[in-house]
Design a protein around this motif. Sequence first.
Motif, PDB file in Angstrom:
ATOM      1  N   ARG A 174       7.365  63.973  66.845  1.00 41.26           N
ATOM      2  CA  ARG A 174       8.168  65.070  66.276  1.00 41.26           C
ATOM      3  C   ARG A 174       8.480  66.119  67.350  1.00 41.26           C
ATOM      4  N   SER A 175       7.479  66.495  68.141  1.00 36.92           N
ATOM      5  CA  SER A 175       7.781  67.513  69.162  1.00 36.92           C
ATOM      6  C   SER A 175       8.565  66.886  70.326  1.00 36.92           C
ATOM      7  N   PHE A 176       8.252  65.619  70.642  1.00 40.57           N
ATOM      8  CA  PHE A 176       8.926  64.938  71.753  1.00 40.57           C
ATOM      9  C   PHE A 176      10.426  64.798  71.467  1.00 40.57           C
ATOM     10  N   CYS A 177      10.775  64.363  70.246  1.00 38.46           N
ATOM     11  CA  CYS A 177      12.192  64.147  69.919  1.00 38.46           C
ATOM     12  C   CYS A 177      12.963  65.463  69.908  1.00 38.46           C
ATOM     13  N   LYS A 178      12.306  66.510  69.454  1.00 39.46           N
ATOM     14  CA  LYS A 178      12.991  67.797  69.424  1.00 39.46           C
ATOM     15  C   LYS A 178      13.332  68.230  70.865  1.00 39.46           C
ATOM     16  N   LYS A 179      12.356  68.046  71.768  1.00 42.34           N
ATOM     17  CA  LYS A 179      12.617  68.413  73.178  1.00 42.34           C
ATOM     18  C   LYS A 179      13.685  67.492  73.783  1.00 42.34           C
ATOM     19  N   LEU A 180      13.616  66.214  73.432  1.00 46.38           N
ATOM     20  CA  LEU A 180      14.611  65.258  73.941  1.00 46.38           C
ATOM     21  C   LEU A 180      16.015  65.706  73.507  1.00 46.38           C
ATOM     22  N   ALA A 181      16.108  66.144  72.247  1.00 45.94           N
ATOM     23  CA  ALA A 181      17.399  66.618  71.720  1.00 45.94           C
ATOM     24  C   ALA A 181      17.827  67.894  72.450  1.00 45.94           C
ATOM     25  N   LEU A 187      18.491  54.624  77.333  1.00 48.18           N
ATOM     26  CA  LEU A 187      17.434  55.421  76.699  1.00 48.18           C
ATOM     27  C   LEU A 187      16.414  54.504  76.013  1.00 48.18           C
ATOM     28  N   SER A 188      16.908  53.531  75.237  1.00 52.20           N
ATOM     29  CA  SER A 188      15.993  52.630  74.530  1.00 52.20           C
ATOM     30  C   SER A 188      15.131  51.840  75.509  1.00 52.20           C
ATOM     31  N   GLU A 189      15.733  51.348  76.586  1.00 50.21           N
ATOM     32  CA  GLU A 189      14.946  50.583  77.559  1.00 50.21           C
ATOM     33  C   GLU A 189      13.819  51.443  78.114  1.00 50.21           C
ATOM     34  N   GLU A 190      14.153  52.662  78.495  1.00 50.38           N
ATOM     35  CA  GLU A 190      13.127  53.533  79.085  1.00 50.38           C
ATOM     36  C   GLU A 190      12.055  53.888  78.062  1.00 50.38           C
ATOM     37  N   MET A 191      12.475  54.138  76.806  1.00 55.63           N
ATOM     38  CA  MET A 191      11.498  54.483  75.768  1.00 55.63           C
ATOM     39  C   MET A 191      10.586  53.288  75.486  1.00 55.63           C
ATOM     40  N   TRP A 192      11.182  52.104  75.469  1.00 54.39           N
ATOM     41  CA  TRP A 192      10.354  50.929  75.193  1.00 54.39           C
ATOM     42  C   TRP A 192       9.347  50.645  76.300  1.00 54.39           C
ATOM     43  N   SER A 193       9.686  51.037  77.519  1.00 59.03           N
ATOM     44  CA  SER A 193       8.716  50.861  78.614  1.00 59.03           C
ATOM     45  C   SER A 193       7.439  51.628  78.317  1.00 59.03           C
ATOM     46  N   TRP A 194       7.557  52.665  77.489  1.00 63.38           N
ATOM     47  CA  TRP A 194       6.418  53.550  77.209  1.00 63.38           C
ATOM     48  C   TRP A 194       5.953  53.426  75.764  1.00 63.38           C
ATOM     49  N   ASN A 195       6.189  52.284  75.159  1.00 69.89           N
ATOM     50  CA  ASN A 195       5.762  52.068  73.776  1.00 69.89           C
ATOM     51  C   ASN A 195       6.415  53.046  72.804  1.00 69.89           C
ATOM     52  N   GLU A 196       7.670  53.316  73.019  1.00 71.94           N
ATOM     53  CA  GLU A 196       8.535  54.089  72.113  1.00 71.94           C
ATOM     54  C   GLU A 196       7.965  55.453  71.693  1.00 71.94           C
ATOM     55  N   PRO A 197       7.968  56.437  72.629  1.00 74.83           N
ATOM     56  CA  PRO A 197       7.477  57.770  72.264  1.00 74.83           C
ATOM     57  C   PRO A 197       8.319  58.464  71.195  1.00 74.83           C
ATOM     58  N   ARG A 198       9.502  57.940  70.901  1.00 75.97           N
ATOM     59  CA  ARG A 198      10.273  58.530  69.799  1.00 75.97           C
ATOM     60  C   ARG A 198       9.676  58.154  68.457  1.00 75.97           C
ATOM     61  N   GLY A 199       8.696  57.236  68.454  1.00 79.37           N
ATOM     62  CA  GLY A 199       8.068  56.828  67.195  1.00 79.37           C
ATOM     63  C   GLY A 199       9.128  56.346  66.225  1.00 79.37           C
ATOM     64  N   PRO A 200       8.990  56.733  64.935  1.00 79.07           N
ATOM     65  CA  PRO A 200       9.953  56.229  63.944  1.00 79.07           C
ATOM     66  C   PRO A 200      11.362  56.745  64.144  1.00 79.07           C
ATOM     67  N   GLN A 201      11.547  57.780  64.937  1.00 79.20           N
ATOM     68  CA  GLN A 201      12.888  58.390  64.997  1.00 79.20           C
ATOM     69  C   GLN A 201      13.924  57.505  65.674  1.00 79.20           C
TER      70      GLN A 201
END
Length: 378
Positions: A46-53, A79-93
């Motif tokens: 939740r905090s990560f996605c807000k900062k990403l936005a 973006l998806s490739e990079e997020m997936w490298s880190w086990n998707e820090p966007r979580g469900p978002q």
Amino acid sequence: MEFAWTDEHRAYRARVRGFIERELPADWFENYAHGVGTNEQIDFSRSFCKKLADEGLLVPQWPRRFGGADGDPWQQFILSEEMWSWNEPRGPQYMGVNWIGPALMRFGTPAQQDEHLKRISTGTVVWAQGFSEPQAGTDLAALKTKAERTAGGYKINGMKIWTSYARRADWIFLLARTGQERKSISCFLVPMNSPGVKVVPFPGLVEEGHLNEVYFDDVEVPESALIGEEGKGWNVIRYALSYERVGVPRYHRARMVLDATVAQLKREGRFSDSIVRAWAGRIVAKCEAARLLTYVVVHQRITGEDTVDPNVQRLTGAEACLDLMNFLITYVPDCLAGGDPYIANFYRSQISGTIAAGTYELQLDLVAQRGLGMPRSG
Ligand SMILES: Cc1cc2nc3c(=O)[nH]c(=O)nc-3n(C[C@H](O)[C@H](O)[C@H](O)COP(=O)(O)OP(=O)(O)OC[C@H]3O[C@@H](n4cnc5c(N)ncnc54)[C@H](O)[C@@H]3O)c2cc1C
């Protein structure tokens, strides 16, 4: 098509990497991303996605009027490739960004777009996907959850299963039956705090926290909860799933996990065996084939071509992951017993990789019918 990245794309990837390196805690894998849908991961997302936005990195590919930056669709895949490298820090978002947002842009009313796209584009809402039921997974048209007309809208009764993240979701994108005919299905946008919605988490194959049953007991929603036309939900679903299925770059994470494993084998002096090297080489080839096919599919989406390639791409990605999982269990079995958390995470999350988001066999069926013109079975 041209497969090389432009300078702008490379710069964008560097920005995303810089952001991830700055924002992810040092104990990310050990204490946050040790499972899928853990409380720690969802709170962090939740905090990560807000900062990403805030940095303009969450939905740059969306039109400006919906909170994006009129960027190109390739940015979403970088973006998806990079997020997936880190086990998707966007979580469900990732769901809101990848397919719920696009479905709203295509089928939502202006009021629905105003209400929901703002929240998705600012990283402040968690959605769940309410499609599957006990007897309606691959065969979604068999679903039994009902939405009956009332004076002011609809009354929903039924249950969903396998609903990822539902226990922490704010909204659910729900499929329900609105008529007797098999395909009379409609899509609804339902707040998870509606009276009559009950979530019952259950332990998944690999850990608790991710999977849930969701019960709907006389849940009243207004007419404005319907997205698209009543009884024409298939158009929305087909569109949404075409986005969902290519939106998860498993090949990228598989490649990174393979590299980490090879590095470990080299450190331990176990990478000189020609059988190990040939097997690793084959997995590299499979990952890169899946990557290039994904890029072809993205290109087709941009140019509006409708082909069977998304299904072939899904099969190819699954093949790469399965081969890698066999490699891991053969050469680094300790990864499942407290070894490298990066490798362990991949293994655990991919156990269901041939089931979630459309099974492997379903993709084979679709390739047979749509690609080879073979008759439908059963
Ligand atoms: C980790 C995980 C997360 C999930 N998250 C969600 C979620 O958030 N929301 C949601 O709605 N669903 C979710 N699902 C459910 C998922 O979409 C279904 O599991 C999937 O669609 C398969 O449905 P099923 O489990 O009912 O299996 P079934 O459809 O019963 O299939 C069982 C087996 O039969 C095979 N099969 C079925 N029909 C055919 C056919 N016509 N031809 C050949 N083979 C066939 C299948 O390939 C499979 O191997 C999730 C599943 C998993 C594992």
